[in-house]
Design a protein around this motif. Sequence first.
Motif, PDB file in Angstrom:
ATOM      1  N   ARG A  47     -19.680 -17.462 -65.401  1.00 13.35           N
ATOM      2  CA  ARG A  47     -19.695 -18.838 -66.162  1.00 13.35           C
ATOM      3  C   ARG A  47     -18.889 -19.933 -65.847  1.00 13.35           C
ATOM      4  O   ARG A  47     -19.229 -21.084 -65.617  1.00 13.35           O
ATOM      5  CB  ARG A  47     -19.423 -18.587 -67.701  1.00 13.35           C
ATOM      6  N   ALA A  48     -17.919 -19.648 -65.169  1.00 13.02           N
ATOM      7  CA  ALA A  48     -16.905 -20.635 -64.791  1.00 13.02           C
ATOM      8  C   ALA A  48     -17.357 -20.841 -63.188  1.00 13.02           C
ATOM      9  O   ALA A  48     -17.352 -22.078 -62.769  1.00 13.02           O
ATOM     10  CB  ALA A  48     -15.426 -20.150 -64.633  1.00 13.02           C
ATOM     11  N   VAL A  49     -17.795 -19.741 -62.301  1.00 13.58           N
ATOM     12  CA  VAL A  49     -18.224 -20.246 -60.888  1.00 13.58           C
ATOM     13  C   VAL A  49     -19.470 -19.650 -60.987  1.00 13.58           C
ATOM     14  O   VAL A  49     -19.674 -18.278 -60.227  1.00 13.58           O
ATOM     15  CB  VAL A  49     -17.224 -19.483 -60.149  1.00 13.58           C
ATOM     16  N   PRO A  50     -20.522 -20.276 -61.051  1.00 11.99           N
ATOM     17  CA  PRO A  50     -22.010 -19.766 -61.225  1.00 11.99           C
ATOM     18  C   PRO A  50     -22.189 -19.159 -59.601  1.00 11.99           C
ATOM     19  O   PRO A  50     -23.059 -18.033 -59.624  1.00 11.99           O
ATOM     20  CB  PRO A  50     -22.945 -20.904 -61.455  1.00 11.99           C
ATOM     21  N   LYS A  51     -21.906 -19.814 -58.485  1.00 15.86           N
ATOM     22  CA  LYS A  51     -22.056 -19.332 -57.340  1.00 15.86           C
ATOM     23  C   LYS A  51     -21.244 -18.321 -56.881  1.00 15.86           C
ATOM     24  O   LYS A  51     -21.572 -17.564 -55.646  1.00 15.86           O
ATOM     25  CB  LYS A  51     -22.301 -20.487 -56.099  1.00 15.86           C
ATOM     26  N   GLY A  52     -20.242 -18.017 -57.434  1.00 15.73           N
ATOM     27  CA  GLY A  52     -19.138 -17.297 -57.087  1.00 15.73           C
ATOM     28  C   GLY A  52     -19.652 -15.686 -56.828  1.00 15.73           C
ATOM     29  O   GLY A  52     -19.259 -14.816 -56.217  1.00 15.73           O
ATOM     30  N   VAL A  53     -20.631 -15.268 -57.778  1.00 15.51           N
ATOM     31  CA  VAL A  53     -20.939 -13.903 -57.963  1.00 15.51           C
ATOM     32  C   VAL A  53     -21.725 -13.691 -56.656  1.00 15.51           C
ATOM     33  O   VAL A  53     -21.640 -12.202 -55.987  1.00 15.51           O
ATOM     34  CB  VAL A  53     -22.073 -13.584 -59.226  1.00 15.51           C
ATOM     35  N   ALA A  54     -22.444 -14.589 -56.068  1.00 17.12           N
ATOM     36  CA  ALA A  54     -23.178 -14.082 -54.859  1.00 17.12           C
ATOM     37  C   ALA A  54     -22.093 -13.775 -53.694  1.00 17.12           C
ATOM     38  O   ALA A  54     -22.294 -13.177 -52.781  1.00 17.12           O
ATOM     39  CB  ALA A  54     -24.119 -15.260 -54.378  1.00 17.12           C
ATOM     40  N   MET A  55     -20.951 -14.858 -53.583  1.00 16.70           N
ATOM     41  CA  MET A  55     -20.152 -14.557 -52.558  1.00 16.70           C
ATOM     42  C   MET A  55     -19.369 -13.324 -53.019  1.00 16.70           C
ATOM     43  O   MET A  55     -18.975 -12.736 -51.890  1.00 16.70           O
ATOM     44  CB  MET A  55     -19.206 -15.747 -52.729  1.00 16.70           C
ATOM     45  N   LEU A  56     -19.108 -12.858 -54.235  1.00 15.63           N
ATOM     46  CA  LEU A  56     -18.681 -11.630 -54.535  1.00 15.63           C
ATOM     47  C   LEU A  56     -19.202 -10.491 -53.886  1.00 15.63           C
ATOM     48  O   LEU A  56     -18.968  -9.419 -53.182  1.00 15.63           O
ATOM     49  CB  LEU A  56     -18.365 -11.671 -55.951  1.00 15.63           C
ATOM     50  N   GLY A  57     -20.706 -10.656 -54.261  1.00 18.34           N
ATOM     51  CA  GLY A  57     -21.661  -9.542 -53.823  1.00 18.34           C
ATOM     52  C   GLY A  57     -21.699  -9.410 -52.443  1.00 18.34           C
ATOM     53  O   GLY A  57     -21.619  -8.259 -51.773  1.00 18.34           O
ATOM     54  N   LEU A  58     -21.657 -10.551 -51.499  1.00 21.13           N
ATOM     55  CA  LEU A  58     -21.713 -10.373 -49.949  1.00 21.13           C
ATOM     56  C   LEU A  58     -20.363  -9.999 -49.698  1.00 21.13           C
ATOM     57  O   LEU A  58     -20.706  -9.113 -48.689  1.00 21.13           O
ATOM     58  CB  LEU A  58     -21.878 -11.770 -49.459  1.00 21.13           C
ATOM     59  N   SER A  59     -19.364 -10.079 -50.257  1.00 26.45           N
ATOM     60  CA  SER A  59     -18.194  -9.567 -49.444  1.00 26.45           C
ATOM     61  C   SER A  59     -17.997  -8.074 -50.018  1.00 26.45           C
ATOM     62  O   SER A  59     -17.461  -7.422 -49.053  1.00 26.45           O
ATOM     63  CB  SER A  59     -16.881 -10.178 -50.437  1.00 26.45           C
ATOM     64  N   LEU A  60     -18.609  -7.541 -50.970  1.00 25.99           N
ATOM     65  CA  LEU A  60     -18.363  -6.271 -51.261  1.00 25.99           C
ATOM     66  C   LEU A  60     -19.378  -5.320 -50.244  1.00 25.99           C
ATOM     67  O   LEU A  60     -18.924  -4.291 -49.729  1.00 25.99           O
ATOM     68  CB  LEU A  60     -18.851  -6.039 -52.719  1.00 25.99           C
ATOM     69  N   HIS A  61     -20.471  -6.049 -50.065  1.00 22.66           N
ATOM     70  CA  HIS A  61     -21.129  -5.231 -49.181  1.00 22.66           C
ATOM     71  C   HIS A  61     -20.772  -5.465 -47.648  1.00 22.66           C
ATOM     72  O   HIS A  61     -21.095  -4.337 -46.948  1.00 22.66           O
ATOM     73  CB  HIS A  61     -22.742  -6.041 -49.061  1.00 22.66           C
ATOM     74  N   LEU A  62     -20.175  -6.371 -47.416  1.00 23.19           N
ATOM     75  CA  LEU A  62     -19.496  -6.573 -45.970  1.00 23.19           C
ATOM     76  C   LEU A  62     -18.214  -5.488 -45.794  1.00 23.19           C
ATOM     77  O   LEU A  62     -18.398  -4.735 -44.972  1.00 23.19           O
ATOM     78  CB  LEU A  62     -18.902  -7.893 -45.754  1.00 23.19           C
ATOM     79  N   LEU A  63     -17.671  -5.486 -46.869  1.00 23.50           N
ATOM     80  CA  LEU A  63     -16.771  -4.498 -46.964  1.00 23.50           C
ATOM     81  C   LEU A  63     -17.314  -3.039 -46.931  1.00 23.50           C
ATOM     82  O   LEU A  63     -16.655  -1.935 -46.149  1.00 23.50           O
ATOM     83  CB  LEU A  63     -15.926  -4.414 -48.154  1.00 23.50           C
ATOM     84  N   ASN A  64     -18.391  -2.677 -47.489  1.00 28.21           N
ATOM     85  CA  ASN A  64     -18.965  -1.503 -47.508  1.00 28.21           C
ATOM     86  C   ASN A  64     -19.382  -1.159 -45.901  1.00 28.21           C
ATOM     87  O   ASN A  64     -19.260  -0.022 -45.545  1.00 28.21           O
ATOM     88  CB  ASN A  64     -20.176  -1.592 -48.311  1.00 28.21           C
ATOM     89  N   LEU A  65     -20.036  -2.151 -45.502  1.00 25.67           N
ATOM     90  CA  LEU A  65     -20.387  -1.978 -43.963  1.00 25.67           C
ATOM     91  C   LEU A  65     -19.197  -1.711 -43.095  1.00 25.67           C
ATOM     92  O   LEU A  65     -19.518  -0.914 -42.074  1.00 25.67           O
ATOM     93  CB  LEU A  65     -21.303  -3.263 -43.668  1.00 25.67           C
ATOM     94  N   LEU A  66     -18.358  -2.506 -43.212  1.00 22.82           N
ATOM     95  CA  LEU A  66     -17.020  -2.302 -42.176  1.00 22.82           C
ATOM     96  C   LEU A  66     -16.492  -0.923 -42.677  1.00 22.82           C
ATOM     97  O   LEU A  66     -15.988  -0.348 -41.331  1.00 22.82           O
ATOM     98  CB  LEU A  66     -15.980  -3.520 -42.715  1.00 22.82           C
ATOM     99  N   CYS A  67     -16.411  -0.499 -43.627  1.00 23.96           N
ATOM    100  CA  CYS A  67     -15.846   1.079 -43.835  1.00 23.96           C
ATOM    101  C   CYS A  67     -16.777   2.082 -43.029  1.00 23.96           C
ATOM    102  O   CYS A  67     -16.332   2.870 -42.626  1.00 23.96           O
ATOM    103  CB  CYS A  67     -15.707   1.176 -45.509  1.00 23.96           C
TER     104      CYS A  67
END
Length: 494
Positions: free
Chosen positions: A411-431
């Motif tokens: 609710r506070a940062v509507p576009k932040g969820v997309a950035m959070l999802g991309l960051s988690l997937h990038l972390l998954n790929l790097l691991c």
Amino acid sequence: MKRYYDPWRKRIGKLLKALQGRPVALVVLFGLSLLNLTSEWPSDIPRPAFVDTLDDALPDSFKTARQLLFDQYQRHYKRIPATQPVTIVEIDEETLASVGQWPWPRNRLAGLIDAIAAYKPLAIGLDIYMPEPDQTSPDRVADNLPKTAAALAAGLRALPSHDAILAGSLRAAPSILGAAALDHAAFATRTTLRSALVLVHGADPLDHVRRFEYVLASLPELQAAAHGQALLSVALEQGVVRHIPLVMGLGDRLVPSLPMEMLRVATGSAALEVYADSSGVQAVGVADVQVPTQPGGDIWLHFASIRSTLGRYVSARDILQGKVDADRIRDKLVLVGLTGAGVTDMRTTPLGELVPGIEIQAQVIETIFEGRFLRRPTWLKWAESGFIMTFGLLIVWYVPRKRSRLAEFIRAVPKGVAMLGLSLHLLNLLCCFYIFMHFGFLIDAAAIFIILSAVMGCFLSPALLHQQEQARAEAALAQRPPADKNGAGKAPEA
């Protein structure tokens, strides 16, 4: 069109909003997880009939993404050869121009084998098969002479055939002949091969390995003279070589691949050893070397760039002319194959390189010497599935909660969820890439990304639909005429 579209959109919206989207998300999670397993069914449990039906209906659903990901792993982390146990004697264009076009008379090939054997290699593997008699042999030439040349014909028949000469060279050298495995009968194919004994420790793996019914092999005379026989088959997936079988089935027998048979001859071992259980082959060994395999008896090969292996190539012309440093052959495993234009069996590797088929056999031997294997064991597939289910269920339970910190963040940062999802997937790929680099395990980050993204999308879609409905309502309100003091709309002017 809008009249038909709106009811369906409303139904889909209601379905996604039902119980805050959890039922749809659960269906997506379990459905895609099953589809992922179907594309790579674990070998430790029987494959149900419905899995084949589903795989036929949706072929390569996750397999293509998985293969492309594993190719990218290799392209970003190529194997750097640490040893060079193999020398490839190539019958290249210079050799063909100097010695003659292919196929050669077999006494000429015998001369090449004799020249190689003089340098004392550990083994000589021929990526060549000769199923028919040499038509240039003296006795064959004699058969085509006229009756008036009876004396000449008799003299030619008294000479040894070229096949006999080659057999003598194969017998004197630590030689291994290759053979082509086929699924169908063709001219000069056979159903048997004079191969070394394969000892099985554990369950019979014949139903798990790749099996063939026919083989295009060299003449029985040549097979009897050589010190080993091997199949030259490689596994192609969409035209790319990723898997290399170390042991295969020919009829009801296990037969070794060329790299394993060369190691057997080089070490003086009497047999190849296969370690298996109910899920398939676990390892293939010879002497004191054990190679961990996939249940099908194959390995994922970690490729080195052809640019880093060019030093292993020696022209057959230089061998015949005695212009080669002896250290390039002595105590080496020597592969003999064709690389000349028009006669080469070229293959594509995950690195995107087109290489001679003999190069792939060399890289298998090199990998075994270095002990650097890529692995995707059955337990890893179950671990991936467990990870996906655990985090998928966590998403289903946590994300729809209206008073959670994530909900407040959205609710506070509507576009932040997309950035959070991309960051988690990038972390998954790097691991996953880190584990590939340091441990050689092939983890399917693509399936993790696709399935968890789809589950998360089940909760983001209602929010997007709600925003679209609000936008349409605001647009409709803006188009309405302004109301007068009595609440009635102002009539348009004439």
